[in-house]
Design a protein around this motif. Structure first.
Motif, PDB file in Angstrom:
ATOM      1  N   VAL A 177     125.043  87.619  22.488  1.00  0.00           N
ATOM      2  CA  VAL A 177     125.637  86.523  21.708  1.00  0.00           C
ATOM      3  C   VAL A 177     125.394  86.747  20.222  1.00  0.00           C
ATOM      4  O   VAL A 177     124.290  87.110  19.790  1.00  0.00           O
ATOM      5  CB  VAL A 177     125.059  85.169  22.153  1.00  0.00           C
ATOM      6  N   PHE A 178     126.449  86.514  19.442  1.00  0.00           N
ATOM      7  CA  PHE A 178     126.386  86.593  17.978  1.00  0.00           C
ATOM      8  C   PHE A 178     126.792  85.232  17.414  1.00  0.00           C
ATOM      9  O   PHE A 178     127.765  84.624  17.858  1.00  0.00           O
ATOM     10  CB  PHE A 178     127.337  87.676  17.450  1.00  0.00           C
ATOM     11  N   ARG A 179     126.035  84.778  16.429  1.00  0.00           N
ATOM     12  CA  ARG A 179     126.361  83.528  15.728  1.00  0.00           C
ATOM     13  C   ARG A 179     126.656  83.853  14.268  1.00  0.00           C
ATOM     14  O   ARG A 179     125.783  84.328  13.540  1.00  0.00           O
ATOM     15  CB  ARG A 179     125.206  82.540  15.822  1.00  0.00           C
ATOM     16  N   LEU A 180     127.905  83.638  13.909  1.00  0.00           N
ATOM     17  CA  LEU A 180     128.376  83.976  12.563  1.00  0.00           C
ATOM     18  C   LEU A 180     128.049  85.431  12.220  1.00  0.00           C
ATOM     19  O   LEU A 180     127.641  85.755  11.102  1.00  0.00           O
ATOM     20  CB  LEU A 180     127.765  83.028  11.528  1.00  0.00           C
ATOM     21  N   GLY A 181     128.195  86.310  13.255  1.00  0.00           N
ATOM     22  CA  GLY A 181     128.012  87.738  13.042  1.00  0.00           C
ATOM     23  C   GLY A 181     126.607  88.244  13.235  1.00  0.00           C
ATOM     24  O   GLY A 181     126.389  89.470  13.221  1.00  0.00           O
ATOM     25  N   ARG A 182     125.656  87.353  13.426  1.00  0.00           N
ATOM     26  CA  ARG A 182     124.270  87.775  13.598  1.00  0.00           C
ATOM     27  C   ARG A 182     123.857  87.625  15.061  1.00  0.00           C
ATOM     28  O   ARG A 182     124.202  86.662  15.723  1.00  0.00           O
ATOM     29  CB  ARG A 182     123.320  86.951  12.718  1.00  0.00           C
ATOM     30  N   TYR A 183     123.088  88.620  15.525  1.00  0.00           N
ATOM     31  CA  TYR A 183     122.634  88.611  16.914  1.00  0.00           C
ATOM     32  C   TYR A 183     121.638  87.481  17.128  1.00  0.00           C
ATOM     33  O   TYR A 183     120.678  87.316  16.360  1.00  0.00           O
ATOM     34  CB  TYR A 183     121.991  89.954  17.259  1.00  0.00           C
ATOM     35  N   THR A 184     121.858  86.695  18.196  1.00  0.00           N
ATOM     36  CA  THR A 184     120.973  85.567  18.476  1.00  0.00           C
ATOM     37  C   THR A 184     120.231  85.703  19.808  1.00  0.00           C
ATOM     38  O   THR A 184     119.225  85.021  20.019  1.00  0.00           O
ATOM     39  CB  THR A 184     121.763  84.243  18.494  1.00  0.00           C
ATOM     40  N   GLY A 185     120.722  86.536  20.739  1.00  0.00           N
ATOM     41  CA  GLY A 185     120.012  86.684  22.006  1.00  0.00           C
ATOM     42  C   GLY A 185     120.970  86.993  23.139  1.00  0.00           C
ATOM     43  O   GLY A 185     122.172  87.209  22.955  1.00  0.00           O
TER      44      GLY A 185
END
Length: 256
Positions: free
Chosen positions: A31-39
Motif C-alpha cells: 500500500v502507498f499513501r500519496l506515493g509513500r509506502y505505508t505497509g
C-alpha cells in the motif's frame, strides 16, 4: 424532499464501500499513501482511503514456474551447446520485490539466463553432461546471491535439456563404443588369467597323481562324444601302446 444530511450520509457510505478491498490467502497488497509506502495489507478484507489517496500493488506469494528459453553457448572446451532450464521461485518479501526492482519477474528470469550462460562457459562438455547436480547447485547459488536483496527466494533452478551438434554426438558414440570394447577386452583378459592360474594349479596336482591325468583324458573323450562329432580323437598314453603290442605278440606265439 431529500435532506442534505441524507445525501451526505449516502455519499459517505459510497466512499467507504469504494475503499474496501479483498486479498486472497496467497496475496499481499503493498500500500502507498500519496506515493509513500505505508505497509502491507491482507489476506482478507481491508480498507484503502479512496479518491486516489491510497493505492495498492498486489504481489502473488505462490511459487512461480518459469521456463528459461533455450540458450546457445560455448563450453570451456569450445563446444557449442543449446541448453534449456526451468526456474522455480517465489516472493519472500513483497515490500522489497516492489520497491527494490521494477519488474522482479523479468529481473529474476534475466539473471537466471545470464548465470546459465556463464556457468556453462566455465565447464567442459563432459562436466555439463555428467555433473548436472553440481552445475544446478552452482546455478542456484549464483541466482540466490543476486535475488535475495530483491525479496525473491529461488526454490530450484535446473537444466532441462542439453543439445549438442550431430558431429559431436557421433564422436561421443564412437568414444562410448571404444570404452565398452576396452572393458570387454579387460574382462576377457582377466578371465584368461584366472583360468591359466587354475590350469597351473591343476597341472601341479596331476604331476603328483598320474591317475588324475588319465581320468581327465577319459572325461574329455566323453565330452567330445556327447557333441555328436563325426570324428573322435582319443589320446592314449605310449605305455598303453607298448603293452598292447607285447600282448599281441604273446597271443600270436601262443596261437602258433
Amino acid at each position: 424532499m431529500i435532506s442534505p444530511i441524507s445525501v451526505a450520509l449516502a455519499l459517505l457510505v459510497v466512499i467507504f464501500i469504494s475503499g474496501l478491498r479483498i486479498a486472497r490467502e496467497y496475496e499481499r497488497a503493498v500500500v502507498f499513501r500519496l506515493g509513500r509506502y505505508t505497509g502491507l495489507r491482507g489476506p482478507g478484507l481491508f480498507w484503502l482511503i479512496p479518491l486516489g489517496v491510497e493505492n495498492q500493488t498486489r504481489v502473488d506469494l505462490r511459487i512461480v514456474t518459469n521456463p528459461i528459453e533455450q540458450q546457445e553457448t560455448i563450453t570451456r572446451d569450445s563446444v557449442t551447446v543449446r541448453v534449456n532450464a526451468v526456474l522455480w521461485f517465489r516472493v519472500d518479501d513483497p515490500q522489497k520485490a516492489v520497491l527494490t526492482v521494477q519488474n522482479f519477474r523479468l529481473a529474476v528470469q534475466q539473471i537466471a539466463l545470464t548465470s546459465l550462460r556463464n556457468v556453462i562457459g566455465q565447464h567442459d562438455l563432459d562436466e555439463v553432461l555428467k555433473s548436472r547436480d553440481k552445475i544446478n547447485a552452482l546455478l542456484r547459488k549464483n541466482v540466490i546471491e543476486t535475488t535475495t536483496p530483491w525479496g525473491v527466494a529461488v526454490e530450484l533452478l535446473e537444466m532441462k535439456d542439453v543439445e549438442i551438434p550431430q558431429d559431436m554426438q557421433r564422436v561421443m558414440a564412437m568414444e562410448a563404443e571404444a570404452m565398452r570394447e576396452k572393458r570387454a577386452r579387460i574382462i576377457k583378459a582377466e578371465a584368461e588369467l584366472d583360468a591359466s592360474k587354475k590350469l597351473a594349479d591343476a597341472a601341479q596336482l596331476m604331476v603328483g597323481n598320474p591317475a588324475a591325468l588319465e581320468l581327465r583324458r577319459m572325461q574329455m573323450v566323453a565330452e567330445v562324444g556327447a557333441e555328436n562329432n563325426s570324428t573322435t580323437v582319443i589320446m592314449i598314453p605310449a605305455e598303453f601302446v607298448h603293452i598292447a603290442g607285447s600282448l599281441s605278440k604273446f597271443l600270436e606265439g601262443k596261437a602258433s
